[in-house]
Design a protein around this motif. Structure first.
Motif, PDB file in Angstrom:
ATOM      1  N   SER A  97     -18.817  15.725 -26.452  1.00  0.00           N
ATOM      2  CA  SER A  97     -18.707  16.094 -27.421  1.00  0.00           C
ATOM      3  C   SER A  97     -20.174  17.498 -27.744  1.00  0.00           C
ATOM      4  O   SER A  97     -21.857  16.862 -27.950  1.00  0.00           O
ATOM      5  N   VAL A  98     -20.022  18.443 -28.014  1.00  0.00           N
ATOM      6  CA  VAL A  98     -21.214  19.426 -28.064  1.00  0.00           C
ATOM      7  C   VAL A  98     -20.610  20.413 -29.617  1.00  0.00           C
ATOM      8  O   VAL A  98     -19.953  20.454 -29.977  1.00  0.00           O
ATOM      9  N   ALA A  99     -22.085  20.851 -29.743  1.00  0.00           N
ATOM     10  CA  ALA A  99     -21.074  21.723 -31.151  1.00  0.00           C
ATOM     11  C   ALA A  99     -21.622  23.286 -30.714  1.00  0.00           C
ATOM     12  O   ALA A  99     -22.168  23.668 -29.854  1.00  0.00           O
ATOM     13  N   HIS A 147     -29.586  13.657 -32.640  1.00  0.00           N
ATOM     14  CA  HIS A 147     -28.604  15.588 -32.000  1.00  0.00           C
ATOM     15  C   HIS A 147     -27.038  14.611 -32.535  1.00  0.00           C
ATOM     16  O   HIS A 147     -26.171  14.725 -31.208  1.00  0.00           O
ATOM     17  N   PRO A 148     -26.632  14.182 -33.899  1.00  0.00           N
ATOM     18  CA  PRO A 148     -25.619  13.621 -33.630  1.00  0.00           C
ATOM     19  C   PRO A 148     -23.813  14.306 -32.849  1.00  0.00           C
ATOM     20  O   PRO A 148     -22.547  13.805 -32.708  1.00  0.00           O
ATOM     21  N   THR A 149     -23.857  15.890 -32.858  1.00  0.00           N
ATOM     22  CA  THR A 149     -23.044  16.728 -32.095  1.00  0.00           C
ATOM     23  C   THR A 149     -22.566  16.085 -30.602  1.00  0.00           C
ATOM     24  O   THR A 149     -21.581  16.516 -29.897  1.00  0.00           O
ATOM     25  N   PHE A 150     -24.304  16.239 -30.214  1.00  0.00           N
ATOM     26  CA  PHE A 150     -24.319  15.595 -28.459  1.00  0.00           C
ATOM     27  C   PHE A 150     -23.756  14.493 -28.470  1.00  0.00           C
ATOM     28  O   PHE A 150     -24.850  13.252 -28.138  1.00  0.00           O
ATOM     29  N   GLY A 151     -22.838  14.300 -28.163  1.00  0.00           N
ATOM     30  CA  GLY A 151     -22.628  13.036 -27.884  1.00  0.00           C
ATOM     31  C   GLY A 151     -21.321  12.823 -26.365  1.00  0.00           C
ATOM     32  O   GLY A 151     -20.641  12.919 -26.279  1.00  0.00           O
TER      33      GLY A 151
END
Length: 210
Positions: A97-99, A147-151
């Motif tokens: 995932s990315v933002a 950075h929890p939106t990048f995982g």
């Protein structure tokens, strides 16, 4: 490890920008999403966009648009769940995932997340940067900023994630720590700069122009 599928998280409400889709804000010769897709698409097997409302506004990108599978905008984890459900239907084992509002993330994000996941039964890794880069974000036990939106997220844990969300869980790192998740440390201090305010957008426009 095979290439994961990619999910761009655009399901937030953008309250500090007055609402709307931050990914559709002008940046350089296009919009923020153009920059996100250009960086992300070469790193993954296929792309989808997590967003709510009328999907027609994203039609020009030619991507599947995945609505949140649970109501009430419960945060980025529900977008991850949408991506995991989609990936399960594609026969994939994992997603990254990315933002949608972060146009300058690393072009080697995916392989570095995968490297950090080596040896894990279920690859679960969040991106992190050194202390002091973004004080408002979640600090890890090692003093890094997560950075929890990048995982990197395993499809195998999607039912556990759904149950946690239905039980009221909202904080990403509470779930990842429970599952034994790891971090991938990125030394680039501004790699995960995101557009939250008009001032951030002006800075991004200057950076894109440079």
């Amino acid at each position: 490890m095979s290439a994961p599928l990619g999910v761009i998280l655009a399901g937030g409400q953008a309250t500090r920008m007055g609402g709307g889709d931050k990914g559709l804000l002008a940046l350089g010769d296009g919009v923020i999403l153009d920059h996100v897709i250009a960086r992300f698409a070469p790193q993954v097997g296929a792309l989808a966009l997590n967003a709510n409302g009328d999907p027609a506004r994203f039609a020009r990108f030619g991507l599947p648009v995945l609505a949140d599978p649970l109501p009430g905008y419960p945060g980025p984890l529900v977008g991850v769940l949408a991506g995991l459900d989609w990936a399960a239907g594609q026969g994939a084992e994992a997603i990254v995932s990315v933002a949608a509002d972060t146009p300058f993330f690393p072009c080697d994000l995916v392989p570095r997340l995968q490297l950090a996941a080596e040896g894990m039964a279920h690859p679960l890794v969040l991106a992190a940067t050194p202390r002091g880069v973004a004080a408002t974000r979640s600090m890890s036990r090692g003093g890094h900023v997560r950075h929890p939106t990048f995982g990197l997220w395993p499809v195998a844990l999607r039912h556990d994630l759904r149950a946690a969300l239905e039980g009221g869980l909202r904080k990403v790192v509470l779930w990842t720590e429970k599952q034994g998740g790891r971090e991938a440390l990125f030394d680039e201090t501004d790699a995960f700069f995101n557009v939250n305010t008009p001032e951030d957008l002006a800075l991004a426009q200057r950076r894109a122009g440079a």
